[in-house]
Design a protein around this motif. Sequence first.
Motif, PDB file in Angstrom:
ATOM      1  N   THR A 106       0.836  -1.200   0.000  1.00 48.54           N
ATOM      2  CA  THR A 106       0.000   0.000   0.000  1.00 48.54           C
ATOM      3  C   THR A 106       0.868   1.245   0.000  1.00 48.54           C
ATOM      4  O   THR A 106       1.836   1.333   0.771  1.00 48.54           O
ATOM      5  CB  THR A 106      -0.922   0.031   1.238  1.00 48.54           C
ATOM      6  OG1 THR A 106      -1.640  -1.197   1.313  1.00 48.54           O
ATOM      7  CG2 THR A 106      -1.904   1.185   1.157  1.00 48.54           C
ATOM      8  N   LEU A 107       0.540   2.180  -0.872  1.00 46.32           N
ATOM      9  CA  LEU A 107       1.191   3.487  -0.888  1.00 46.32           C
ATOM     10  C   LEU A 107       0.283   4.502  -0.199  1.00 46.32           C
ATOM     11  O   LEU A 107      -0.899   4.618  -0.534  1.00 46.32           O
ATOM     12  CB  LEU A 107       1.435   3.951  -2.326  1.00 46.32           C
ATOM     13  CG  LEU A 107       2.613   3.351  -3.100  1.00 46.32           C
ATOM     14  CD1 LEU A 107       2.605   3.895  -4.516  1.00 46.32           C
ATOM     15  CD2 LEU A 107       3.931   3.661  -2.433  1.00 46.32           C
ATOM     16  N   ILE A 108       0.849   5.222   0.760  1.00 46.47           N
ATOM     17  CA  ILE A 108       0.141   6.316   1.424  1.00 46.47           C
ATOM     18  C   ILE A 108       0.989   7.572   1.252  1.00 46.47           C
ATOM     19  O   ILE A 108       2.154   7.608   1.659  1.00 46.47           O
ATOM     20  CB  ILE A 108      -0.102   6.016   2.914  1.00 46.47           C
ATOM     21  CG1 ILE A 108      -0.915   4.731   3.079  1.00 46.47           C
ATOM     22  CG2 ILE A 108      -0.804   7.201   3.576  1.00 46.47           C
ATOM     23  CD1 ILE A 108      -2.306   4.783   2.486  1.00 46.47           C
ATOM     24  N   ASP A 109       0.406   8.583   0.636  1.00 48.70           N
ATOM     25  CA  ASP A 109       1.122   9.834   0.341  1.00 48.70           C
ATOM     26  C   ASP A 109       2.402   9.577  -0.446  1.00 48.70           C
ATOM     27  O   ASP A 109       3.426  10.234  -0.240  1.00 48.70           O
ATOM     28  CB  ASP A 109       1.434  10.602   1.631  1.00 48.70           C
ATOM     29  CG  ASP A 109       0.175  11.071   2.342  1.00 48.70           C
ATOM     30  OD1 ASP A 109      -0.835  11.327   1.655  1.00 48.70           O
ATOM     31  OD2 ASP A 109       0.200  11.164   3.587  1.00 48.70           O
ATOM     32  N   GLY A 110       2.357   8.585  -1.325  1.00 47.58           N
ATOM     33  CA  GLY A 110       3.465   8.345  -2.232  1.00 47.58           C
ATOM     34  C   GLY A 110       4.541   7.420  -1.729  1.00 47.58           C
ATOM     35  O   GLY A 110       5.484   7.114  -2.475  1.00 47.58           O
ATOM     36  N   TYR A 111       4.442   6.934  -0.478  1.00 44.45           N
ATOM     37  CA  TYR A 111       5.476   6.063   0.077  1.00 44.45           C
ATOM     38  C   TYR A 111       4.872   4.744   0.554  1.00 44.45           C
ATOM     39  O   TYR A 111       3.719   4.706   1.004  1.00 44.45           O
ATOM     40  CB  TYR A 111       6.186   6.749   1.246  1.00 44.45           C
ATOM     41  CG  TYR A 111       7.120   7.858   0.808  1.00 44.45           C
ATOM     42  CD1 TYR A 111       8.415   7.574   0.366  1.00 44.45           C
ATOM     43  CD2 TYR A 111       6.698   9.181   0.826  1.00 44.45           C
ATOM     44  CE1 TYR A 111       9.257   8.589  -0.042  1.00 44.45           C
ATOM     45  CE2 TYR A 111       7.548  10.207   0.407  1.00 44.45           C
ATOM     46  CZ  TYR A 111       8.827   9.901  -0.028  1.00 44.45           C
ATOM     47  OH  TYR A 111       9.656  10.900  -0.433  1.00 44.45           O
ATOM     48  N   PRO A 112       5.641   3.650   0.469  1.00 41.55           N
ATOM     49  CA  PRO A 112       5.129   2.357   0.938  1.00 41.55           C
ATOM     50  C   PRO A 112       4.786   2.399   2.425  1.00 41.55           C
ATOM     51  O   PRO A 112       5.539   2.951   3.236  1.00 41.55           O
ATOM     52  CB  PRO A 112       6.296   1.393   0.674  1.00 41.55           C
ATOM     53  CG  PRO A 112       7.122   2.064  -0.370  1.00 41.55           C
ATOM     54  CD  PRO A 112       6.989   3.534  -0.116  1.00 41.55           C
ATOM     55  N   GLN A 113       3.656   1.821   2.755  1.00 39.12           N
ATOM     56  CA  GLN A 113       3.265   1.744   4.161  1.00 39.12           C
ATOM     57  C   GLN A 113       4.190   0.782   4.894  1.00 39.12           C
ATOM     58  O   GLN A 113       4.447  -0.322   4.436  1.00 39.12           O
ATOM     59  CB  GLN A 113       1.820   1.271   4.263  1.00 39.12           C
ATOM     60  CG  GLN A 113       1.269   1.246   5.671  1.00 39.12           C
ATOM     61  CD  GLN A 113      -0.243   1.085   5.679  1.00 39.12           C
ATOM     62  OE1 GLN A 113      -0.992   2.041   5.611  1.00 39.12           O
ATOM     63  NE2 GLN A 113      -0.691  -0.157   5.736  1.00 39.12           N
ATOM     64  N   GLU A 114       4.679   1.225   6.038  1.00 39.74           N
ATOM     65  CA  GLU A 114       5.640   0.425   6.810  1.00 39.74           C
ATOM     66  C   GLU A 114       4.923  -0.594   7.679  1.00 39.74           C
ATOM     67  O   GLU A 114       3.853  -0.314   8.242  1.00 39.74           O
ATOM     68  CB  GLU A 114       6.478   1.359   7.686  1.00 39.74           C
ATOM     69  CG  GLU A 114       7.553   0.676   8.498  1.00 39.74           C
ATOM     70  CD  GLU A 114       8.348   1.656   9.338  1.00 39.74           C
ATOM     71  OE1 GLU A 114       8.865   1.246  10.403  1.00 39.74           O
ATOM     72  OE2 GLU A 114       8.443   2.836   8.950  1.00 39.74           O
ATOM     73  N   SER A 115       5.509  -1.773   7.798  1.00 42.60           N
ATOM     74  CA  SER A 115       4.937  -2.800   8.663  1.00 42.60           C
ATOM     75  C   SER A 115       5.094  -2.395  10.126  1.00 42.60           C
ATOM     76  O   SER A 115       6.150  -1.917  10.538  1.00 42.60           O
ATOM     77  CB  SER A 115       5.622  -4.146   8.417  1.00 42.60           C
ATOM     78  OG  SER A 115       5.150  -5.114   9.331  1.00 42.60           O
ATOM     79  N   SER A 116       4.041  -2.588  10.893  1.00 44.70           N
ATOM     80  CA  SER A 116       4.091  -2.274  12.327  1.00 44.70           C
ATOM     81  C   SER A 116       4.390  -3.511  13.170  1.00 44.70           C
ATOM     82  O   SER A 116       4.403  -3.430  14.400  1.00 44.70           O
ATOM     83  CB  SER A 116       2.764  -1.645  12.773  1.00 44.70           C
ATOM     84  OG  SER A 116       1.681  -2.528  12.514  1.00 44.70           O
ATOM     85  N   PHE A 117       4.627  -4.638  12.521  1.00 42.06           N
ATOM     86  CA  PHE A 117       4.862  -5.890  13.230  1.00 42.06           C
ATOM     87  C   PHE A 117       6.297  -6.358  13.018  1.00 42.06           C
ATOM     88  O   PHE A 117       6.960  -5.967  12.049  1.00 42.06           O
ATOM     89  CB  PHE A 117       3.900  -6.978  12.729  1.00 42.06           C
ATOM     90  CG  PHE A 117       2.456  -6.656  12.957  1.00 42.06           C
ATOM     91  CD1 PHE A 117       1.889  -6.802  14.210  1.00 42.06           C
ATOM     92  CD2 PHE A 117       1.666  -6.182  11.926  1.00 42.06           C
ATOM     93  CE1 PHE A 117       0.562  -6.499  14.429  1.00 42.06           C
ATOM     94  CE2 PHE A 117       0.335  -5.880  12.132  1.00 42.06           C
ATOM     95  CZ  PHE A 117      -0.222  -6.034  13.387  1.00 42.06           C
ATOM     96  N   PRO A 118       6.800  -7.208  13.910  1.00 44.89           N
ATOM     97  CA  PRO A 118       8.116  -7.818  13.673  1.00 44.89           C
ATOM     98  C   PRO A 118       8.116  -8.564  12.341  1.00 44.89           C
ATOM     99  O   PRO A 118       7.100  -9.109  11.905  1.00 44.89           O
ATOM    100  CB  PRO A 118       8.285  -8.772  14.853  1.00 44.89           C
ATOM    101  CG  PRO A 118       7.396  -8.234  15.914  1.00 44.89           C
ATOM    102  CD  PRO A 118       6.217  -7.631  15.204  1.00 44.89           C
ATOM    103  N   THR A 119       9.266  -8.556  11.663  1.00 46.04           N
ATOM    104  CA  THR A 119       9.384  -9.168  10.347  1.00 46.04           C
ATOM    105  C   THR A 119      10.400 -10.297  10.388  1.00 46.04           C
ATOM    106  O   THR A 119      11.489 -10.137  10.943  1.00 46.04           O
ATOM    107  CB  THR A 119       9.834  -8.119   9.310  1.00 46.04           C
ATOM    108  OG1 THR A 119       8.920  -7.015   9.324  1.00 46.04           O
ATOM    109  CG2 THR A 119       9.869  -8.719   7.921  1.00 46.04           C
ATOM    110  N   ASP A 120      10.044 -11.426   9.800  1.00 47.91           N
ATOM    111  CA  ASP A 120      10.982 -12.537   9.691  1.00 47.91           C
ATOM    112  C   ASP A 120      11.751 -12.417   8.388  1.00 47.91           C
ATOM    113  O   ASP A 120      11.159 -12.321   7.308  1.00 47.91           O
ATOM    114  CB  ASP A 120      10.246 -13.879   9.717  1.00 47.91           C
ATOM    115  CG  ASP A 120       9.753 -14.245  11.110  1.00 47.91           C
ATOM    116  OD1 ASP A 120      10.066 -13.474  12.048  1.00 47.91           O
ATOM    117  OD2 ASP A 120       9.072 -15.265  11.260  1.00 47.91           O
ATOM    118  N   ILE A 121      13.081 -12.403   8.482  1.00 51.53           N
ATOM    119  CA  ILE A 121      13.958 -12.407   7.312  1.00 51.53           C
ATOM    120  C   ILE A 121      14.727 -13.715   7.348  1.00 51.53           C
ATOM    121  O   ILE A 121      15.537 -13.942   8.251  1.00 51.53           O
ATOM    122  CB  ILE A 121      14.934 -11.212   7.325  1.00 51.53           C
ATOM    123  CG1 ILE A 121      14.153  -9.897   7.362  1.00 51.53           C
ATOM    124  CG2 ILE A 121      15.858 -11.250   6.116  1.00 51.53           C
ATOM    125  CD1 ILE A 121      15.031  -8.672   7.506  1.00 51.53           C
ATOM    126  N   ALA A 122      14.449 -14.612   6.396  1.00 48.50           N
ATOM    127  CA  ALA A 122      15.048 -15.954   6.385  1.00 48.50           C
ATOM    128  C   ALA A 122      14.850 -16.626   7.740  1.00 48.50           C
ATOM    129  O   ALA A 122      15.775 -17.209   8.312  1.00 48.50           O
ATOM    130  CB  ALA A 122      16.532 -15.877   6.032  1.00 48.50           C
TER     131      ALA A 122
END
Length: 287
Positions: A106-122
């Motif tokens: 989702t883009l809000i005001d031209g920028y990707p919306q940031e995740s508010s939750f912890p993110t798993d990377i690999a």
Amino acid sequence: MTLAHETGGIGLLERENATILNAALIRSFARALRARNDMLSRRDSTSQIYVAQNDGTLLSEGEAARRPILTIESTISHAMRGAAHLCGELNAVVAYAQPEAITFGTLIDGYPQESSFPTDIASIRTRNRMPDLITVALPEPLDPARPILSARDRQRCAVAVRRMAGTHHDLPLIAAGRIAEALKQLPDDPAHQLIVVDHAGAVAAVGAAVADVSGSVDRTFDYERRSREESLASTVEAARMAAVRAGADIRHIRVDDIRETPLGYSPGRGARVRVRAVGPVLNPLST
């Protein structure tokens, strides 16, 4: 040296994981930068290099080499911004459709919306800045010349659109990527007008080409020890200087995002303050 307060956000375990991951990436990222620079020098290119980061902005080569974790998922972020730029939208759900998977953001005001939750990377739990995304993996790679979604895949994509739109019920759906045409097969949804952009396969390059440079600062404060006004002012100034280090023109820097979150679990009047400053790429010939 990787500094946790510049990398990992909040949460002890997530912060440690992000810091270790960033440190592990530094050498391989530096090798990739050197290989790229060697290739450019063979073509007699002396242009200054900027690297895409995952909030849809750019940062200097030196800052990227120091914090490569900020570049994870940058292709998706810049594809979203490029798609929106090509169709003149600032707020939209964007589907980046590739033969192996379709990713929604989702883009809000031209920028990707940031995740508010912890993110798993690999499978490693982190809480560093990442775009909020839903990926629909396709069972088999689709032919870009004739991409046909199964009924189940169409349903999964429709659910992803509704989830990414959230309370923004009237956001258009922008389709981009090599199999953008496949999104025409989704069930009709009057709430989300479908826009398939021209040059859909090149949207990530377009997004990087039109992006500004940014610097971000993430700090916590106790307002009983330091006033809120002083805390905010110092964070804004630190973000401006971070944007300058990242390669922005100091004469045209603007603060475009200030987020203040009370920390209810801390003693006193604790708050987390995040600020992003952005500006155009500095042209050395104009200084």
